[in-house]
Design a protein around this motif. Structure first.
Motif, PDB file in Angstrom:
ATOM      1  N   LEU A   1      82.900  46.605  43.406  1.00  0.00           N
ATOM      2  CA  LEU A   1      83.708  46.888  44.594  1.00  0.00           C
ATOM      3  C   LEU A   1      83.205  46.086  45.792  1.00  0.00           C
ATOM      4  O   LEU A   1      83.981  45.517  46.562  1.00  0.00           O
ATOM      5  CB  LEU A   1      83.638  48.374  44.933  1.00  0.00           C
ATOM      6  CG  LEU A   1      84.754  49.264  44.398  1.00  0.00           C
ATOM      7  CD1 LEU A   1      84.548  50.691  44.863  1.00  0.00           C
ATOM      8  CD2 LEU A   1      86.132  48.764  44.823  1.00  0.00           C
ATOM      9  N   LYS A   2      81.887  46.054  45.905  1.00  0.00           N
ATOM     10  CA  LYS A   2      81.269  45.305  47.007  1.00  0.00           C
ATOM     11  C   LYS A   2      81.646  43.823  46.891  1.00  0.00           C
ATOM     12  O   LYS A   2      81.970  43.167  47.888  1.00  0.00           O
ATOM     13  CB  LYS A   2      79.745  45.491  46.928  1.00  0.00           C
ATOM     14  CG  LYS A   2      79.064  45.400  48.244  1.00  0.00           C
ATOM     15  CD  LYS A   2      77.618  45.839  48.152  1.00  0.00           C
ATOM     16  CE  LYS A   2      76.789  44.868  48.952  1.00  0.00           C
ATOM     17  NZ  LYS A   2      75.603  44.383  48.327  1.00  0.00           N
ATOM     18  N   ALA A   3      81.620  43.341  45.666  1.00  0.00           N
ATOM     19  CA  ALA A   3      81.936  41.923  45.451  1.00  0.00           C
ATOM     20  C   ALA A   3      83.403  41.630  45.766  1.00  0.00           C
ATOM     21  O   ALA A   3      83.732  40.574  46.304  1.00  0.00           O
ATOM     22  CB  ALA A   3      81.620  41.538  44.006  1.00  0.00           C
ATOM     23  N   ILE A   4      84.286  42.580  45.462  1.00  0.00           N
ATOM     24  CA  ILE A   4      85.707  42.356  45.783  1.00  0.00           C
ATOM     25  C   ILE A   4      85.864  42.241  47.308  1.00  0.00           C
ATOM     26  O   ILE A   4      86.546  41.354  47.814  1.00  0.00           O
ATOM     27  CB  ILE A   4      86.614  43.483  45.223  1.00  0.00           C
ATOM     28  CG1 ILE A   4      86.559  43.489  43.691  1.00  0.00           C
ATOM     29  CG2 ILE A   4      88.051  43.315  45.710  1.00  0.00           C
ATOM     30  CD1 ILE A   4      87.347  44.601  43.018  1.00  0.00           C
ATOM     31  N   LYS A   5      85.172  43.145  48.015  1.00  0.00           N
ATOM     32  CA  LYS A   5      85.246  43.082  49.489  1.00  0.00           C
ATOM     33  C   LYS A   5      84.764  41.720  49.983  1.00  0.00           C
ATOM     34  O   LYS A   5      85.352  41.126  50.882  1.00  0.00           O
ATOM     35  CB  LYS A   5      84.391  44.188  50.113  1.00  0.00           C
ATOM     36  CG  LYS A   5      85.058  45.540  50.017  1.00  0.00           C
ATOM     37  CD  LYS A   5      84.215  46.626  50.658  1.00  0.00           C
ATOM     38  CE  LYS A   5      84.771  47.988  50.280  1.00  0.00           C
ATOM     39  NZ  LYS A   5      83.830  49.072  50.380  1.00  0.00           N
TER      40      LYS A   5
END
Ligand code: ATP
Length: 489
Positions: A206-210
């Motif tokens: 999720l962090k990487a998508i952000k």
């Protein structure tokens, strides 16, 4: 979720005692053929990806992806000869495809991929099964089952995909920053699988998508919308849209929807958050219909609220005309998202335009003429419209909710009653413009329109019956008032 006990053979090739093997899941005769051909041609072959994932999830799948270490095309051609089936070969992609009974089997050689920054198309070279599993987007999509006789049915699960299936987790085999930067479509796919399967997306992912959200700009609009439609068609689409919003993707791919978010407060008065309201309406309607376009109508029904929002003294927040403005926004949004500009778009537009009508009716005493008008305007779309309006009742006030729902039932009964009596749906007034022109020897023009409208209004208002005789007499009177007399033929 309880995964099947039969999943006993893992990467370590250990086998438990109570072994009913994966073979039992590969009972379709096609797998026997695939296995025989693999051994005969001395080729390693595996079923891989979505089919294997769905096997464990008990989601029947008709799409089988087969990866071979070597040439996928040659192997497919051998399978095609054995099954006496046509093989579609895509030389440029190194893939081949056969349709067999109700199955679609796709063949590809195991490959290794590397990426450049300006394209989601990788540079491809031949590789091993491990290389091929490494290029897969999520651990749950990297599961492979051996097809060669010696190890038939053995599961190869290098990234603990099975455990992730059990824990309902979307996780990338590699560093998620690299996975999403290499092919940003995978961000949409992660969110789509989360919505379809009701899975959690791993924190790091999720962090990487952000962090990688801007990379979505190298993906074609068609592909993005294709994934968005899959989110919309999932059982609880709000799961996907919340992720799209929270990661910042929605703002980029569909800004009008992101702008629904937020509550403004003036003089202590706030309005409801239209983003979450829209998601509630969408989830509500999904419990009753699988129709993609009706679901789109739910997404777009309040889309013009931000643009029409006003704070009126002594009144509070208003969104006057948001249904008209919203209907006008529909073609632009469809074009922007590369959705079809055809009758589906018109259907969505009509529902957005009319979405307040049954609610207004349900708040008032329901007159025959109001019902007749609604039927006339909604035509064939009346049931869809009623479904949208029912879904639109999201008030937490139980008293109001019960009142609206009860009134909706009344509207429905009236609709049925008026429809049976007057047959207004798909109705055309009994006297046409041409009849008027002939009767009064008039050219096409304003006067004809005025008379035609007056007849239609009189019928909708219930002043005259919906039949030719009454309409004819009414037309003569109406024309007389305008100084027109019928010509004698
Ligand atoms: P569905 O059929 O619901 O779309 P699927 O997982 O079968 O789900 P496909 O698009 O058919 O999706 O892809 C088949 C497999 O190919 C996936 O399971 C995954 O292993 C791999 N794959 C597909 N797209 C990507 C991608 N963009 N990046 C990495 N691997 C991918």
């Amino acid at each position: 979720m309880v995964l099947q006990r039969e999943v006993l053979i893992t990467n370590g090739r250990e086998q438990h005692d109570d072994s009913i093997t994966m073979q039992q899941h590969l009972q379709h005769p096609i797998f026997k053929t695939l296995s025989t051909i693999a051994d005969k041609s001395n080729t390693e072959a595996y079923v891989i990806g979505g089919f294997v994932r769905d096997l464990f999830l008990h989601r029947p799948s008709k799409d089988i992806d087969v990866v071979v270490v070597g040439s996928g095309i040659e192997y497919a051609e051998a399978v095609g000869r054995k099954l006496n089936t046509k093989v579609a070969v895509f030389k440029n992609f190194g893939t081949a495809n056969i349709k067999y009974q109700d199955l679609e089997v796709e063949f590809v050689g195991a490959r290794k991929e590397s990426y450049r920054s300006d394209s989601r198309k990788p540079i491809v070279e031949d590789g091993t099964l491990e290389d091929d599993q490494l290029r897969r987007d999520f651990t749950i999509n990297a599961l492979a089952i051996n097809l060669n006789a010696e190890h038939f049915g053995e599961l190869l699960d290098p990234f603990n995909g099975l455990k992730d299936l059990e824990n309902k987790l979307i996780r990338t085999p590699l560093d998620p920053e690299v996975t999403f930067s290499d092919d940003p479509l995978r961000m949409m796919r992660a969110i789509r699988f989360a919505a379809q399967l009701n899975f959690t997306i791993d924190e790091a992912a999720l962090k990487a998508i952000k962090a990688q959200k801007k990379r979505i700009s190298i993906v074609s609009k068609e592909r993005i919308t294709d994934e968005m439609n899959k989110i919309i068609l999932s059982p609880v689409p709000s799961i996907g849209f919340k992720h799209l919003f929270d990661t910042g993707l929605l703002e980029i791919i569909f800004p009008q929807m992101a702008q629904l978010y937020g509550v403004e407060i003036v003089k202590g008065k706030g309005h409801k958050d239209n983003f979450y309201h829209t998601l509630e309406v969408l989830d509500n309607i999904c419990a009753n219909t699988d129709d993609l376009w009706l679901r789109w109508a739910a997404i777009l029904h309040d889309i013009a609220k931000p643009a029409t929002k006003r704070f009126e003294e002594g009144h509070g927040w208003t969104f006057h005309g948001h249904e008209d403005r919203g209907a006008r926004m529909v073609p632009k949004i469809f074009a922007q998202l590369k959705l079809p500009l055809n009758e589906k778009m018109k259907f969505v537009q009509k529902l957005v335009q009319l979405h307040l009508r049954p609610i207004v009716l349900a708040q008032e005493t329901v007159t025959d003429s109001a019902v007749r008008r609604l039927l006339f305007d909604a035509g064939e779309e009346i049931e869809s419209l009623m479904m949208l309006c029912n879904a639109d009742v999201t008030t937490k006030n139980e008293y109001k909710k019960t009142k609206y729902r009860r009134n909706f039932e009344l509207v429905k009964i009236k609709l049925k009653d008026v429809e049976e009596r007057d047959q207004i749906r798909n109705w055309q007034p009994p006297i046409t413009g041409n009849d008027i022109m002939v009767t009064f020897d008039l050219p096409a023009g304003k006067e004809v329109g005025l008379i035609k409208n007056a007849i239609r209004e009189a019928i909708l208002e219930g002043e005259i019956k919906n039949d030719y005789e009454e309409a004819y007499v009414f037309m003569l009177n109406q024309a007389k008032q305008m100084g027109l007399n019928p010509v004698n033929k």
